[in-house]
Design a protein around this motif. Structure first.
Motif, PDB file in Angstrom:
ATOM      1  N   GLU A 158       0.873  -1.134   0.039  1.00  0.00           N
ATOM      2  CA  GLU A 158      -0.139  -0.081  -0.014  1.00  0.00           C
ATOM      3  C   GLU A 158       0.870   1.288   0.130  1.00  0.00           C
ATOM      4  OE1 GLU A 158      -4.195  -1.607   2.191  1.00  0.00           O
ATOM      5  OE2 GLU A 158      -2.360  -1.003   3.275  1.00  0.00           O
ATOM      6  N   LEU A 159       2.009   1.112   0.808  1.00  0.00           N
ATOM      7  CA  LEU A 159       2.955   2.419   0.590  1.00  0.00           C
ATOM      8  C   LEU A 159       3.322   2.754  -0.530  1.00  0.00           C
ATOM      9  CD1 LEU A 159       4.561   4.481   2.308  1.00  0.00           C
ATOM     10  CD2 LEU A 159       6.347   2.559   2.296  1.00  0.00           C
ATOM     11  N   CYS A 160       3.775   1.590  -1.520  1.00  0.00           N
ATOM     12  CA  CYS A 160       4.278   1.689  -2.995  1.00  0.00           C
ATOM     13  C   CYS A 160       2.999   2.336  -3.692  1.00  0.00           C
ATOM     14  CB  CYS A 160       4.575   0.344  -3.463  1.00  0.00           C
ATOM     15  SG  CYS A 160       6.178  -0.263  -2.447  1.00  0.00           S
ATOM     16  N   LEU A 161       1.832   2.101  -3.529  1.00  0.00           N
ATOM     17  CA  LEU A 161       0.713   2.246  -4.289  1.00  0.00           C
ATOM     18  C   LEU A 161       0.152   3.664  -3.730  1.00  0.00           C
ATOM     19  CD1 LEU A 161      -1.024  -1.125  -4.531  1.00  0.00           C
ATOM     20  CD2 LEU A 161       0.651  -0.087  -5.954  1.00  0.00           C
ATOM     21  N   SER A 162       0.876   4.611  -2.936  1.00  0.00           N
ATOM     22  CA  SER A 162       0.310   5.709  -2.319  1.00  0.00           C
ATOM     23  C   SER A 162       0.195   7.015  -3.437  1.00  0.00           C
ATOM     24  CB  SER A 162       1.317   6.366  -1.378  1.00  0.00           C
ATOM     25  OG  SER A 162       1.499   5.386  -0.186  1.00  0.00           O
ATOM     26  N   PRO A 163      -0.616   7.767  -3.292  1.00  0.00           N
ATOM     27  CA  PRO A 163      -0.758   8.841  -4.176  1.00  0.00           C
ATOM     28  C   PRO A 163       0.955   9.488  -4.588  1.00  0.00           C
ATOM     29  CG  PRO A 163      -2.307   9.043  -2.616  1.00  0.00           C
ATOM     30  CD  PRO A 163      -1.553   8.079  -2.040  1.00  0.00           C
ATOM     31  N   VAL A 164       0.596  10.000  -5.668  1.00  0.00           N
ATOM     32  CA  VAL A 164       2.208  10.352  -6.309  1.00  0.00           C
ATOM     33  C   VAL A 164       2.971  11.289  -5.306  1.00  0.00           C
ATOM     34  CG1 VAL A 164       1.274  12.373  -7.769  1.00  0.00           C
ATOM     35  CG2 VAL A 164       3.400  11.049  -8.287  1.00  0.00           C
ATOM     36  N   ASP A 165       2.441  12.042  -4.650  1.00  0.00           N
ATOM     37  CA  ASP A 165       2.920  13.225  -4.069  1.00  0.00           C
ATOM     38  C   ASP A 165       3.309  12.406  -2.520  1.00  0.00           C
ATOM     39  OD1 ASP A 165       0.345  12.718  -2.933  1.00  0.00           O
ATOM     40  OD2 ASP A 165       0.098  14.891  -2.580  1.00  0.00           O
ATOM     41  N   GLN A 166       2.976  11.186  -2.363  1.00  0.00           N
ATOM     42  CA  GLN A 166       3.302  10.657  -0.923  1.00  0.00           C
ATOM     43  C   GLN A 166       4.089   9.350  -1.161  1.00  0.00           C
ATOM     44  OE1 GLN A 166      -0.375   9.862   1.327  1.00  0.00           O
ATOM     45  NE2 GLN A 166      -1.440  11.786   0.530  1.00  0.00           N
ATOM     46  N   ARG A 167       4.368   9.109  -2.396  1.00  0.00           N
ATOM     47  CA  ARG A 167       4.968   7.830  -2.693  1.00  0.00           C
ATOM     48  C   ARG A 167       6.508   7.958  -2.305  1.00  0.00           C
ATOM     49  NH1 ARG A 167       3.404   6.538  -8.348  1.00  0.00           N
ATOM     50  NH2 ARG A 167       1.377   6.865  -7.432  1.00  0.00           N
ATOM     51  N   PRO A 168       7.076   6.878  -1.625  1.00  0.00           N
ATOM     52  CA  PRO A 168       8.442   7.123  -1.623  1.00  0.00           C
ATOM     53  C   PRO A 168       9.376   6.707  -2.555  1.00  0.00           C
ATOM     54  CG  PRO A 168       7.668   4.846  -0.538  1.00  0.00           C
ATOM     55  CD  PRO A 168       6.336   5.718  -1.055  1.00  0.00           C
ATOM     56  N   HIS A 169      10.581   7.161  -2.438  1.00  0.00           N
ATOM     57  CA  HIS A 169      11.720   6.942  -3.694  1.00  0.00           C
ATOM     58  C   HIS A 169      12.267   5.501  -3.181  1.00  0.00           C
ATOM     59  CE1 HIS A 169      11.320  10.985  -4.887  1.00  0.00           C
ATOM     60  NE2 HIS A 169      11.590  11.474  -3.796  1.00  0.00           N
ATOM     61  N   ALA A 170      12.927   5.082  -4.298  1.00  0.00           N
ATOM     62  CA  ALA A 170      13.431   3.660  -4.008  1.00  0.00           C
ATOM     63  C   ALA A 170      14.634   3.589  -3.046  1.00  0.00           C
ATOM     64  CB  ALA A 170      14.430   3.315  -5.625  1.00  0.00           C
ATOM     65  N   HIS A 171      15.183   4.622  -3.106  1.00  0.00           N
ATOM     66  CA  HIS A 171      16.339   4.500  -2.057  1.00  0.00           C
ATOM     67  C   HIS A 171      15.799   4.822  -0.476  1.00  0.00           C
ATOM     68  CE1 HIS A 171      16.159   8.852  -0.655  1.00  0.00           C
ATOM     69  NE2 HIS A 171      15.711   9.267  -1.972  1.00  0.00           N
ATOM     70  N   GLU A 172      14.357   5.358  -0.419  1.00  0.00           N
ATOM     71  CA  GLU A 172      13.863   5.293   0.837  1.00  0.00           C
ATOM     72  C   GLU A 172      13.294   3.842   1.000  1.00  0.00           C
ATOM     73  OE1 GLU A 172      11.995   9.824   1.171  1.00  0.00           O
ATOM     74  OE2 GLU A 172      11.023   8.472  -0.241  1.00  0.00           O
ATOM     75  N   LEU A 173      12.910   3.328   0.079  1.00  0.00           N
ATOM     76  CA  LEU A 173      12.237   1.961   0.576  1.00  0.00           C
ATOM     77  C   LEU A 173      13.318   0.952   0.641  1.00  0.00           C
ATOM     78  CD1 LEU A 173       9.653   1.610  -2.408  1.00  0.00           C
ATOM     79  CD2 LEU A 173       9.029   1.843  -0.086  1.00  0.00           C
ATOM     80  N   LEU A 174      14.507   0.993   0.273  1.00  0.00           N
ATOM     81  CA  LEU A 174      15.488   0.347   0.753  1.00  0.00           C
ATOM     82  C   LEU A 174      15.743   0.444   2.223  1.00  0.00           C
ATOM     83  CD1 LEU A 174      18.047   0.854  -2.423  1.00  0.00           C
ATOM     84  CD2 LEU A 174      17.033  -1.495  -1.688  1.00  0.00           C
ATOM     85  N   ASP A 175      15.512   1.212   2.897  1.00  0.00           N
ATOM     86  CA  ASP A 175      15.901   1.335   4.064  1.00  0.00           C
ATOM     87  C   ASP A 175      14.466   1.001   4.815  1.00  0.00           C
ATOM     88  OD1 ASP A 175      18.254   2.329   3.723  1.00  0.00           O
ATOM     89  OD2 ASP A 175      17.646   4.563   3.526  1.00  0.00           O
ATOM     90  N   HIS A 176      13.437   0.632   4.185  1.00  0.00           N
ATOM     91  CA  HIS A 176      12.239   0.226   5.124  1.00  0.00           C
ATOM     92  C   HIS A 176      12.399  -1.145   6.114  1.00  0.00           C
ATOM     93  CE1 HIS A 176       7.860  -0.928   5.647  1.00  0.00           C
ATOM     94  NE2 HIS A 176       7.918   0.533   5.230  1.00  0.00           N
ATOM     95  N   GLN A 177      11.692  -1.136   6.997  1.00  0.00           N
ATOM     96  CA  GLN A 177      11.790  -2.393   7.961  1.00  0.00           C
ATOM     97  C   GLN A 177      11.343  -3.604   7.145  1.00  0.00           C
ATOM     98  OE1 GLN A 177      13.278  -2.352  10.846  1.00  0.00           O
ATOM     99  NE2 GLN A 177      12.697  -4.294  11.353  1.00  0.00           N
ATOM    100  N   PHE A 178      10.363  -3.385   6.153  1.00  0.00           N
ATOM    101  CA  PHE A 178       9.896  -4.709   5.703  1.00  0.00           C
ATOM    102  C   PHE A 178      10.799  -5.560   5.024  1.00  0.00           C
ATOM    103  CE2 PHE A 178       8.466  -6.707   1.810  1.00  0.00           C
ATOM    104  CZ  PHE A 178       7.752  -7.619   2.052  1.00  0.00           C
ATOM    105  N   LEU A 179      11.921  -4.880   4.450  1.00  0.00           N
ATOM    106  CA  LEU A 179      13.113  -5.720   3.663  1.00  0.00           C
ATOM    107  C   LEU A 179      14.111  -6.323   4.948  1.00  0.00           C
ATOM    108  CD1 LEU A 179      13.778  -3.245   0.876  1.00  0.00           C
ATOM    109  CD2 LEU A 179      12.379  -5.198   1.010  1.00  0.00           C
ATOM    110  N   VAL A 180      14.112  -5.777   6.025  1.00  0.00           N
ATOM    111  CA  VAL A 180      15.081  -6.663   7.075  1.00  0.00           C
ATOM    112  C   VAL A 180      14.543  -8.142   7.002  1.00  0.00           C
ATOM    113  CG1 VAL A 180      15.725  -6.560   9.224  1.00  0.00           C
ATOM    114  CG2 VAL A 180      15.247  -4.462   8.223  1.00  0.00           C
TER     115      VAL A 180
END
Length: 473
Positions: free
Chosen positions: A271-293
C-alpha cells in the motif's frame, strides 16, 4: 528407442521433431562471427524474439534479441534505437548486461546481445517454484529496488523504466538473484514530467494516464509486482478489459488481490508503494524500510505469505487476466470525468495538437495452426456531458484482429467500459470502419481485402440520419 539404448528419443511438438540436437542447431552468426544463434527460442512478442546463442570469445551462453523493424513507423524505430543507446550506458549488477548490437538491413531487424538469465523471467520462474517463501520475496524486492535506485539516479536525467512487471524481471536460477530487463519503454526524464504514455495497463500508475509523470511510476509498478509475487495473481485480474482497469485506477480502487493478504506488514508495504504520487517514497527510501529486513529467527519468513481463500478465480493457480485489447489509454490533464452523466456527446478527433498517425502492425501469431493478422488502431475519443459541458478526451490504442474482431464488437466494448449511451453505437462503429479503411489502404493481402470490402458494405448499409452528429476536427 530410449537414451539408455543408445539413441535419444525424439521430442515431437505440433508435428515437428524438436530433439535437443535440433534445437541447438546453429542457424545464424553475427557479422564478425563472434556470436552464433541457436534455433532454440526463449520468448517472443509483437516485434521482438529472443533466442539462445553462444559467445565464442567467452564460451558463455547469451541471449540473441531480434527486433523486427519491418512495418514499424518512424517513432517505433526511434524507440528501438533509443533502447539500444540506453542499455549500452547502463552497468549495474541488478540490470541485464548489454554486450553488442548491430543492424541487419537485409532482414530489416536489429539484433542485440545480452547476458542470459538461466531462470527466465520472474513470472516464468514463479510458475515453476509455485510458492516462494517471504524471505525470498524480500530479497527479490531488495534486488529490484537496487536496480530502480540506479536507474532513477542517472545524471543528468533519471531513467524511468515505465513497464516494470514480473515479465520484465529476470532470475538467475543458480544464485536466485533477479535483474531488471526489457528496457524498451525506458526513457530519460528530460523534463520535470514526461508526457508520453506507454506501458502495461495492469501495472500503470494513475499519473501515467495523465501523461505527466516521473520516476515514482516505477515504484507504483514495483508495488504491484510485489502483490503478484505474494498472491500469484496478476493485478486487476478481476477486470475483463484495460478500460475497466483504467476506471478503477483513476478512482483509486486497489486490486482485489490486495485484500487476500493476511500479513499486515506485507500489505502495508504494498500500500505504501501504491500511495498517491505526492506521498509515494523513492527507491532509496524503500531500501531502508523495515519490511526488507530479514529476521532469520522470525518463523514467518520461512513460509509463503499467508492468504485468504481465492475469491476472484476458481483456480488456485496463477491467474492471468484476459489479453488486453486497449494497449494504451490516456486522459488529458485538466479535464475531469463527468459526474454520472445521463447522456454523453461523442466526438472523435482525427487531428489535435499531437496528431495521431494511424499505423499498421501485422503480427504473425500461430494460434491453432492458423496465422492471425492484427492491426494497431489509434483513435482520440472525447466524451462530453451536455449538462456540465465537461469533456474527457481519451487516446485509445487497440489491436484489431482481422480474422476475429468486428467494428460493432469493439464499439460495444468501449461503450460498456465508459457507460456511453447505446444510441452512439453505430456512429462509433462507423468511425472504427473509417479508420480501418484508412489504415489498411495499402494492404492487399486476402484477409485485409475482405475486411475492407466488409467495411465498405457495412458503411453503405448502416449510415443513418438518426444517429448523433459526429464532429471531426
Amino acid at each position: 528407442m530410449t537414451e539408455a539404448e543408445g539413441e535419444v528419443e525424439p521430442i515431437v511438438r505440433d508435428g515437428k521433431n524438436l530433439t535437443e540436437d535440433n534445437r541447438y542447431q546453429i542457424v545464424e552468426t553475427s557479422p564478425k562471427g563472434r556470436f552464433s544463434r541457436f534455433k532454440k527460442e526463449l520468448g517472443n512478442g509483437a516485434f521482438k524474439a529472443v533466442y539462445k546463442a553462444v559467445d565464442s570469445d567467452t564460451g558463455c551462453e547469451v541471449a540473441w534479441n531480434v527486433l523486427k523493424t519491418h512495418g514499424m513507423n518512424k517513432a517505433e524505430k526511434e524507440r528501438v534505437r533509443d533502447e539500444i543507446m540506453l542499455i549500452q550506458k547502463l552497468k549495474h549488477p541488478k540490470i541485464i548486461h548489454f554486450i553488442k548490437a548491430w543492424h541487419n538491413r537485409e532482414k530489416e531487424e536489429v539484433v542485440f546481445i545480452t547476458e542470459i538469465m538461466t531462470g527466465g523471467s520472474l513470472k516464468q520462474y514463479l510458475k515453476r517454484i509455485k510458492n516462494p517463501h517471504l524471505r525470498v520475496i524480500k530479497q527479490w524486492c531488495r534486488d529490484i529496488l537496487e536496480g530502480l535506485e540506479y536507474l532513477h539516479s542517472q545524471k543528468p536525467y533519471p531513467v524511468i523504466h515505465r513497464d516494470l512487471k514480473c515479465d520484465n524481471i529476470f532470475v538467475s536460477s543458480s544464485t536466485g538473484d533477479v535483474r531488471i530487463g526489457d528496457l524498451g519503454l525506458s526513457t530519460f526524464m528530460k523534463n520535470s514530467h514526461n508526457k508520453t504514455i506507454l506501458g502495461t495497463p495492469q501495472y500503470m500508475a494513475p499519473e501515467l494516464y495523465e501523461e505527466r509523470y516521473g520516476p515514482s511510476v516505477d515504484i507504483y509498478s514495483f508495488g504491484l509486482c510485489v502483490l503478484e509475487l505474494c498472491t500469484k495473481s496478476v493485478p486487476y485480474a478481476e477486470c475483463k478489459t484495460p478500460l475497466e482497469i483504467y476506471n478503477r485506477v483513476i478512482s483509486g480502487i486497489k486490486p482485489l488481490a490486495l485484500e487476500r493478504i493476511l500479513d499486515t506488514e506485507v500489505k502495508e508495504f504494498i500500500e505504501l508503494c501504491l500511495s498517491p504520487v505526492d506521498q509515494r517514497p523513492h527507491a532509496h527510501e524503500l531500501l531502508d524500510h523495515q519490511f526488507l529486513v530479514i529476521d532469520e529467527n522470525n518463523e514467518k519468513v520461512h513460509h509463503p505469505v499467508q492468504l485468504k481463500e481465492e475469491d476472484i478465480s476458481a483456480s488456485l493457480g496463477w491467474v492471468d487476466p484476459p489479453t488486453p485489447r486497449l494497449m494504451e489509454v490516456s486522459i488529458r490533464k485538466g479535464e475531469k470525468e463527468p459526474n454520472s452523466p445521463t447522456k454523453v456527446d461523442l466526438q472523435i478527433k482525427k487531428n489535435d495538437k499531437e496528431p495521431m498517425t494511424p499505423s499498421i502492425m501485422e503480427v504473425s501469431q500461430k494460434k491453432n495452426g492458423k496465422e492471425d493478422k492484427e492491426v494497431k488502431i489509434e483513435l482520440r475519443v472525447g466524451f462530453r456531458d451536455p449538462f456540465t459541458k465537461k469533456t474527457k478526451n481519451l487516446r485509445l490504442d487497440f489491436i484489431y484482429n482481422i480474422l476475429n474482431d468486428t467494428p460493432d464488437g469493439i464499439s460495444e466494448e468501449i461503450m460498456l467500459a465508459f457507460s456511453v449511451d447505446s444510441s452512439y453505437g453505430q456512429v462509433l462503429s462507423q468511425v472504427i470502419r473509417d479508420k480501418l479503411l484508412e489504415t489498411l489502404k495499402d494492404n492487399d493481402n486476402e484477409d485485409a481485402k475482405k475486411l475492407k470490402n466488409d467495411c465498405r458494405r457495412d458503411s453503405r448499409v448502416k449510415r443513418v440520419n438518426t444517429q448523433p452528429s459526429l464532429r471531426k476536427t
